[in-house]
Design an enzyme around this catalytic site. Structure first.
Site, PDB file in Angstrom:
ATOM      1  N   GLY A  94       0.813  -1.204   0.000  1.00 30.78           N
ATOM      2  CA  GLY A  94       0.000   0.000   0.000  1.00 30.78           C
ATOM      3  C   GLY A  94       0.847   1.255   0.000  1.00 30.78           C
ATOM      4  O   GLY A  94       1.996   1.246   0.434  1.00 30.78           O
ATOM      5  N   CYS A  95       0.259   2.337  -0.498  1.00 34.02           N
ATOM      6  CA  CYS A  95       0.926   3.642  -0.504  1.00 34.02           C
ATOM      7  C   CYS A  95      -0.120   4.698  -0.164  1.00 34.02           C
ATOM      8  O   CYS A  95      -1.092   4.406   0.527  1.00 34.02           O
ATOM      9  CB  CYS A  95       1.592   3.911  -1.854  1.00 34.02           C
ATOM     10  SG  CYS A  95       0.448   4.051  -3.235  1.00 34.02           S
ATOM     11  N   LYS A  96       0.047   5.903  -0.642  1.00 33.68           N
ATOM     12  CA  LYS A  96      -0.889   6.982  -0.338  1.00 33.68           C
ATOM     13  C   LYS A  96      -2.170   6.866  -1.165  1.00 33.68           C
ATOM     14  O   LYS A  96      -3.270   6.942  -0.621  1.00 33.68           O
ATOM     15  CB  LYS A  96      -0.225   8.338  -0.587  1.00 33.68           C
ATOM     16  CG  LYS A  96      -1.119   9.524  -0.320  1.00 33.68           C
ATOM     17  CD  LYS A  96      -0.400  10.830  -0.583  1.00 33.68           C
ATOM     18  CE  LYS A  96      -1.338  12.011  -0.399  1.00 33.68           C
ATOM     19  NZ  LYS A  96      -0.683  13.275  -0.746  1.00 33.68           N
TER      20      LYS A  96
END
Length: 142
Positions: A94-96
Site C-alpha cells: 500500500g501507498c498513499k
C-alpha cells in the site's frame, strides 16, 4: 502527456513480466491482514510517520525517496524487501493513493515474489473508509 507514457510503460512491464497484479480494495485488504498477511507500506518514512494502517504485521520500505532532485525510485527497494521477507510470504502493498503500490507490486512480482496484492486507492481510501490507523512510534522501519 507524461501520464500517458507512464501508463503505457506500466502496461508494457505488466504484459512482459508474465505476472498478474491482483488489486484489492481496502476492505478486502483489512480482511487479509486479519488472516495473517503482512502490510508493506511503500510511502516515504515521513508519510508513514504521520500515520499508517493499523496492522499486526507492518513494515515501511519506501518505493520512492525524497532527494534534492525530487522523488526518485529507491534503488535498494527489492534488496530491502528481500532482506525481510521471502518470496512466498503473503504481502499487501500500500501507498498513499495506489500509484506507487502498483509499481512496487509489479516489481515484486517480476522479481519472483508469489503472493503479493496491491491495495487500490491506498492509505487515503483506508482513512476515508474510517478503518483503523496508528502512529508509527512502535513500528519497525528500514
Amino acid at each position: 502527456m507524461a501520464i500517458y507514457w507512464a501508463v503505457f510503460l506500466l502496461l508494457l512491464v505488466l504484459c512482459s513480466s508474465g505476472a498478474e497484479v491482483v488489486t484489492i480494495d481496502v476492505h478486502a485488504a483489512r480482511g487479509l491482514l486479519h488472516s495473517g498477511y503482512i502490510y508493506l507500506d511503500v510511502r516515504t518514512a515521513e508519510e508513514f510517520g504521520k500515520g499508517h494502517v493499523d496492522a499486526t504485521k507492518i513494515i515501511n520500505i519506501p518505493y520512492m525517496l525524497n532527494t534534492s532532485k525530487g522523488m526518485v525510485k529507491n534503488p535498494h527497494f527489492l534488496e530491502e524487501v528481500s532482506s525481510v521477507y521471502n518470496k512466498e510470504d503473503n504481502l499487501i502493498v500500500g501507498c498513499k493513493s495506489g500509484v506507487r503500490s502498483l509499481y512496487a507490486t509489479t516489481d515484486l512480482l517480476t522479481h519472483g515474489f508469489k503472493n503479493v496484492k496491491d491495495m487500490r486507492d491506498g492509505y487515503e481510501d483506508w482513512v476515508k473508509n474510517k478503518l483503523p490507523v496508528k502512529a508509527s512510534s512502535t513500528i519497525e522501519e528500514l
